[in-house]
Write an enzyme that holds these catalytic residues in place. Structure first.
Site, PDB file in Angstrom:
ATOM      1  N   LYS A 170       0.852  -1.196   0.000  1.00 30.01           N
ATOM      2  CA  LYS A 170       0.000   0.000   0.000  1.00 30.01           C
ATOM      3  C   LYS A 170       0.887   1.245   0.000  1.00 30.01           C
ATOM      4  CE  LYS A 170      -1.622   2.918   2.762  1.00 30.01           C
ATOM      5  NZ  LYS A 170      -1.642   4.087   1.849  1.00 30.01           N
ATOM      6  N   GLY A 223       7.292   5.588   7.740  1.00 34.92           N
ATOM      7  CA  GLY A 223       6.400   6.742   7.809  1.00 34.92           C
ATOM      8  C   GLY A 223       6.609   7.475   9.122  1.00 34.92           C
ATOM      9  N   SER A 224       5.554   8.120   9.580  1.00 37.13           N
ATOM     10  CA  SER A 224       5.679   8.966  10.769  1.00 37.13           C
ATOM     11  C   SER A 224       5.646   8.146  12.061  1.00 37.13           C
ATOM     12  CB  SER A 224       4.542   9.979  10.780  1.00 37.13           C
ATOM     13  OG  SER A 224       3.316   9.292  10.879  1.00 37.13           O
ATOM     14  N   GLY A 228       3.487   4.846  13.066  1.00 34.40           N
ATOM     15  CA  GLY A 228       4.318   3.712  13.512  1.00 34.40           C
ATOM     16  C   GLY A 228       3.824   3.127  14.828  1.00 34.40           C
ATOM     17  N   GLU A 245      10.399   2.124  10.245  1.00 34.98           N
ATOM     18  CA  GLU A 245      11.371   3.196  10.017  1.00 34.98           C
ATOM     19  C   GLU A 245      10.593   4.496  10.091  1.00 34.98           C
ATOM     20  OE1 GLU A 245      14.491   3.208   9.972  1.00 34.98           O
ATOM     21  OE2 GLU A 245      14.924   1.077   9.695  1.00 34.98           O
ATOM     22  N   CYS A 279      13.943  11.699   5.754  1.00 30.33           N
ATOM     23  CA  CYS A 279      14.019  11.294   7.160  1.00 30.33           C
ATOM     24  C   CYS A 279      15.434  11.471   7.687  1.00 30.33           C
ATOM     25  CB  CYS A 279      13.559   9.852   7.306  1.00 30.33           C
ATOM     26  SG  CYS A 279      14.370   8.774   6.135  1.00 30.33           S
ATOM     27  N   GLN A 326       1.530  19.895   4.397  1.00 32.48           N
ATOM     28  CA  GLN A 326       2.934  19.917   4.819  1.00 32.48           C
ATOM     29  C   GLN A 326       3.467  21.355   4.817  1.00 32.48           C
ATOM     30  OE1 GLN A 326       4.935  17.170   5.917  1.00 32.48           O
ATOM     31  NE2 GLN A 326       6.223  18.903   6.511  1.00 32.48           N
ATOM     32  N   GLU A 381       9.984  16.628  14.686  1.00 30.65           N
ATOM     33  CA  GLU A 381      10.304  16.576  13.262  1.00 30.65           C
ATOM     34  C   GLU A 381       9.402  17.545  12.497  1.00 30.65           C
ATOM     35  OE1 GLU A 381       9.167  13.139  10.834  1.00 30.65           O
ATOM     36  OE2 GLU A 381      11.247  13.033  10.173  1.00 30.65           O
TER      37      GLU A 381
HETATM   38  P1  NAD Z   1       2.538   8.625   7.405  1.00 35.40           P
HETATM   39  O1  NAD Z   1       2.843   7.925   8.675  1.00 35.40           O
HETATM   40  O2  NAD Z   1       1.481   9.661   7.410  1.00 35.40           O
HETATM   41  O3  NAD Z   1       2.107   7.577   6.290  1.00 35.40           O
HETATM   42  C1  NAD Z   1       2.939   6.491   5.940  1.00 35.40           C
HETATM   43  C2  NAD Z   1       2.075   5.380   5.360  1.00 35.40           C
HETATM   44  O4  NAD Z   1       1.236   4.849   6.392  1.00 35.40           O
HETATM   45  C3  NAD Z   1       1.132   5.856   4.252  1.00 35.40           C
HETATM   46  O5  NAD Z   1       1.073   4.869   3.239  1.00 35.40           O
HETATM   47  C4  NAD Z   1      -0.200   5.955   4.969  1.00 35.40           C
HETATM   48  O6  NAD Z   1      -1.307   5.811   4.125  1.00 35.40           O
HETATM   49  C5  NAD Z   1      -0.102   4.792   5.940  1.00 35.40           C
HETATM   50  N1  NAD Z   1      -1.019   4.887   7.097  1.00 35.40           N
HETATM   51  C6  NAD Z   1      -1.466   6.010   7.710  1.00 35.40           C
HETATM   52  N2  NAD Z   1      -2.293   5.678   8.723  1.00 35.40           N
HETATM   53  C7  NAD Z   1      -2.379   4.329   8.759  1.00 35.40           C
HETATM   54  C8  NAD Z   1      -3.069   3.405   9.579  1.00 35.40           C
HETATM   55  N3  NAD Z   1      -3.861   3.805  10.579  1.00 35.40           N
HETATM   56  N4  NAD Z   1      -2.916   2.083   9.332  1.00 35.40           N
HETATM   57  C9  NAD Z   1      -2.111   1.664   8.339  1.00 35.40           C
HETATM   58  N5  NAD Z   1      -1.434   2.497   7.520  1.00 35.40           N
HETATM   59  C10 NAD Z   1      -1.559   3.817   7.720  1.00 35.40           C
HETATM   60  O7  NAD Z   1       3.931   9.218   6.879  1.00 35.40           O
HETATM   61  P2  NAD Z   1       4.180  10.131   5.586  1.00 35.40           P
HETATM   62  O8  NAD Z   1       3.668  11.501   5.890  1.00 35.40           O
HETATM   63  O9  NAD Z   1       3.731   9.448   4.342  1.00 35.40           O
HETATM   64  O10 NAD Z   1       5.776  10.158   5.513  1.00 35.40           O
HETATM   65  C11 NAD Z   1       6.552  11.077   6.198  1.00 35.40           C
HETATM   66  C12 NAD Z   1       7.194  10.425   7.404  1.00 35.40           C
HETATM   67  O11 NAD Z   1       7.950   9.295   6.991  1.00 35.40           O
HETATM   68  C13 NAD Z   1       8.177  11.315   8.127  1.00 35.40           C
HETATM   69  O12 NAD Z   1       7.969  11.215   9.519  1.00 35.40           O
HETATM   70  C14 NAD Z   1       9.531  10.731   7.761  1.00 35.40           C
HETATM   71  O13 NAD Z   1      10.558  10.955   8.692  1.00 35.40           O
HETATM   72  C15 NAD Z   1       9.208   9.290   7.649  1.00 35.40           C
HETATM   73  N6  NAD Z   1      10.217   8.586   6.857  1.00 35.40           N
HETATM   74  C16 NAD Z   1      11.085   7.755   7.504  1.00 35.40           C
HETATM   75  C17 NAD Z   1      12.066   7.075   6.805  1.00 35.40           C
HETATM   76  C18 NAD Z   1      13.009   6.167   7.515  1.00 35.40           C
HETATM   77  O14 NAD Z   1      13.537   5.268   6.878  1.00 35.40           O
HETATM   78  N7  NAD Z   1      13.259   6.326   8.798  1.00 35.40           N
HETATM   79  C19 NAD Z   1      12.164   7.232   5.428  1.00 35.40           C
HETATM   80  C20 NAD Z   1      11.269   8.101   4.796  1.00 35.40           C
HETATM   81  C21 NAD Z   1      10.284   8.755   5.523  1.00 35.40           C
END
Ligand code: NAD
Length: 479
Positions: A170, A223-224, A228, A245, A279, A326, A381
Site C-alpha cells: 500500500k 512513515g511517521s 508507527g 522506520e 528522514c 505539509q 520533526e
Molecule cells: P505517514 O505515517 O502519514 O504515512 C505512511 C504510510 O502509512 C502511508 O502509506 C499511509 O497511508 C499509511 N497509514 C497512515 N495511517 C495508517 C493506519 N492507521 N494504518 C495503516 N497504515 C496507515 O507518513 P508520511 O507523511 O507518508 O511520511 C513522512 C514520514 O515518513 C516522516 O515522519 C519521515 O521521517 C518518515 N520517513 C522515515 C524514513 C526512515 O527510513 N526512517 C524514510 C522516509 C520517511
C-alpha cells in the site's frame, strides 16, 4: 485510469483519486483507483494462495524476474524520474537518482536470491547433524510514505520477493504513480499471479486491513512516528512480525577546525535538498563558538543563491513542498520557533506562484539561529526546508546536544580532527554516522536504519534485510 493489481489482474476500485503535481497544482499527473477494505482482503487472499508455490520457486526464477525489473527501471530512469519529480516535487536530478537507486536495489536483491545460504553445525550429541536454514515468512504487507515514492517501495519489495515471500503493498496516497509503475514493471517481468499485489488507498482503510488480517505474517512500515505507534500496537496484538522506520531530528555538528566549505555544502545539501523532506535530513546544525558566526554568514550567503522553482525545470535547486498540509506545518513551525525566541536568519517565505506563474507549494529554505535544544523546533520533526542552528561551547557539548533527542537515525560531523571524528563515530547515538558528508545520502547495498524513536526492528537494505524477510529454522537429523 491506473488500476490496482490484485491476483495478476488490473482492477478498478470504488473510488478514484487525482495525483496532483505540487510544482503546478493545475497539472493532474493521473487518476488512480482507490481500493477499499474488501479489495485489500482480496489482495491478501491472493498473496496467501500464491505463497506455497512462490516460497518453493527456484532462486533462478526469482533472480531472473528481479534482474529484469532492475534492468527496465535503470533503462527508464529519466522517464520514471520525470514522473517522480512531477508527483512528489523533488528536483529532476534527485528524482532520476532515486529511480536509479531503485533499479540497483532490484539488481542487488536478484543476486541475494542466489546467495541465501545456511550453516551446518556439529551437534553436541554424537551421530546428530544440525542444519540452520532461512525460510520466507509468508505474506508481507508493505506500507510506504510519500517522500521516496520509488526507492522505499523498492527496498522493501525486492528483498521480500527475493527471499520467497508474497506481498501486498500500500503506497502513500500522495504518490501512487511511481508505485504503480513498479507494479507494472514487475508484472511484465514475469511474476506469477498473486505474488505481488498493489492496493492504492487510504491508510485508515486499506492499511488497516493489512494490520488486522491474520493472513498477513509481517508488516514493513516507513512513515511517521504517530502511524508507527499504531502499526506496532496492531501487530503486537496478533503477534505479527514488524519493522518500523520513522522520523528523525538529525544533528550535523560543525567544529571550529572544520573545512568551512565542506561544512556549509553538507549542511545545505542535507538540510534543504529534496525540500528537506528526507528522514535523514539535518534539521539541527550544532556549531561550536569559534566558527559559529562565519558558518552562519556563509550559510545565509549560499542560501540566497538557491533557486526554488518547478521541480522539473533545469537549474532548480529546491522544488516545492509536497502538499498544502505539509506547507502549513512548515510555516507553523517557523512561527513557533520565532515565538520561542529563535531568529529567522534567512528564507521561510511561502511563494504562491513560481516565476512562470504556476501555482505551487513553494517555500524558501529557512534558517533559524540563536535556538536552544529545548525549543520545539529542535525536538519535533518538521519535515521541510527548515533548519535551526544551536551554538555549542566545544566538542563535548556539541556531542551531548547531538544526542539530546528522542530520535536516532543519522548523525553527522564536519571536522578535520581524526580524534574527534573517531570519537563521534563511536558515541553518536544514531544508526548511521557521517564524517564530512551530509547526513542524508546513503549507499544502496549496506544497512539502513536508526535507533531510539526512529526505528524498530531489524535494519533494511543490504544483506541485513534477510533478518526481517526470513525466519530461521534449525533442523536436527540422527544419521
Ligand atoms: P505517514 O505515517 O502519514 O504515512 C505512511 C504510510 O502509512 C502511508 O502509506 C499511509 O497511508 C499509511 N497509514 C497512515 N495511517 C495508517 C493506519 N492507521 N494504518 C495503516 N497504515 C496507515 O507518513 P508520511 O507523511 O507518508 O511520511 C513522512 C514520514 O515518513 C516522516 O515522519 C519521515 O521521517 C518518515 N520517513 C522515515 C524514513 C526512515 O527510513 N526512517 C524514510 C522516509 C520517511
Amino acid at each position: 485510469m491506473f488500476k490496482n493489481l490484485i491476483n495478476g489482474e488490473w482492477v478498478e476500485g470504488p473510488r478514484v483519486t487525482r495525483n496532483i503535481n505540487p510544482s503546478d497544482t493545475r497539472d493532474v499527473v493521473g487518476e488512480y483507483a482507490q481500493a477499499d477494505a474488501t479489495q485489500a482482503r482480496d489482495a491478501v487472499g491472493a498473496a496467501r494462495a500464491a505463497f506455497g508455490t512462490w516460497s518453493l520457486s527456484s532462486p533462478q526464477q526469482r533472480f531472473d524476474i528481479l534482474d529484469a525489473a532492475g534492468t527496465e527501471i535503470l533503462a527508464r530512469r529519466t522517464e520514471l524520474g520525470n514522473l517522480l519529480a512531477q508527483e512528489e516535487g523533488k528536483v529532476l536530478p534527485e528524482a532520476i537518482g532515486e529511480v536509479a537507486r531503485a533499479g540497483n536495489i532490484f539488481k542487488f536483491f536478484a543476486g541475494e536470491a542466489l546467495r541465501v545460504g545456511g550453516e551446518v553445525i556439529p551437534s553436541v550429541r554424537p551421530g546428530v547433524g544440525v542444519e540452520v536454514t532461512r525460510e520466507p515468512l509468508g505474506v508481507v504487507g508493505l506500507i510506504t510514505p510519500w517522500n521516496f515514492p520509488i526507492a522505499i517501495p523498492a527496498w522493501k519489495l525486492a528483498p521480500a520477493l527475493a527471499f520467497g515471500n508474497t506481498v501486498v503493498m500500500k503506497p502513500a496516497e500522495l504518490v501512487p504513480g511511481s508505485a504503480w509503475a513498479l507494479a507494472d514493471i514487475l508484472q511484465r517481468a514475469g511474476l506469477p499471479k498473486g505474488v505481488f499485489n498493489l492496493v492504492m488507498g487510504r491508510g485508515s482503510e486499506v492499511g488497516a486491513v493489512l494490520l488486522d488480517d491474520a493472513r498477513v505474517d509481517a508488516i514493513s512500515f516507513t512513515g511517521s512516528v504517530a502511524t508507527g505507534r499504531k502499526i506496532a500496537a496492531a501487530c503486537l496484538a496478533r503477534m505479527a512480525k514488524f519493522q518500523l522506520e520513522m522520523g528523525g531530528k538529525n544533528p550535523f555538528v560543525v567544529l571550529d577546525d572544520a573545512d568551512l566549505d565542506v561544512a556549509v555544502n553538507s549542511a545545505i545539501n542535507s538540510g534543504f535538498f529534496s525540500t528537506g523532506q528526507r528522514c535523514t535530513a539535518s534539521s539541527r546544525l550544532i556549531v561550536t563558538q569559534g566558527i559559529h558566526d562565519r558558518f552562519v554568514s556563509a550559510m545565509v550567503a549560499k542560501m540566497q543563491g538557491l533557486k526554488v522553482d518547478d521541480a522539473r525545470k533545469s537549474g532548480t535547486d529546491i522544488g516545492p513542498v509536497v502538499d498544502a498540509t505539509q506547507l502549513a506545518q512548515d510555516l507553523e513551525y517557523i512561527a513557533i520557533g520565532q515565538a520561542e525566541g529563535a531568529k529567522l536568519a534567512a528564507g521561510g517565505r511561502a511563494v504562491e506562484r513560481n516565476v512562470d506563474g504556476a501555482p505551487g507549494f513553494y517555500l524558501t529554505p529557512a534558517l533559524l539561529t540563536e535556538t536552544t535544544a529545548s525549543m520545539r523546533i529542535n525536538r519535533e520533526e518538521i519535515f521541510g526546508p527548515v533548519v535551526s542552528v544551536i551554538r555549542a561551547k566545544d566538542y563535548e557539548e556539541a556531542l551531548a546536544l547531538a544526542n539530546d533527542t528522542p530520535f536516532g537515525l543519522s548523525s553527522g560531523i564536519a571536522t578535520t580532527s581524526l580524534k574527534h571524528a573517531t570519537h563521534f563515530k563511536r558515541h553518536a547515538q544514531a544508526g548511521m554516522v557521517m564524517v564530512n558528508l551530509p547526513t542524508a545520502g546513503v549507499d544502496y547495498h549496506v544497512p539502513f536504519g536508526g535507533r531510539k524513536g526512529s526505528s524498530y526492528g531489524p535494519r533494511e537494505q543490504g544483506r541485513y534485510a534477510a533478518e526481517f524477510y526470513t525466519t530461521v529454522k534449525t533442523a536436527y537429523t540422527q544419521a
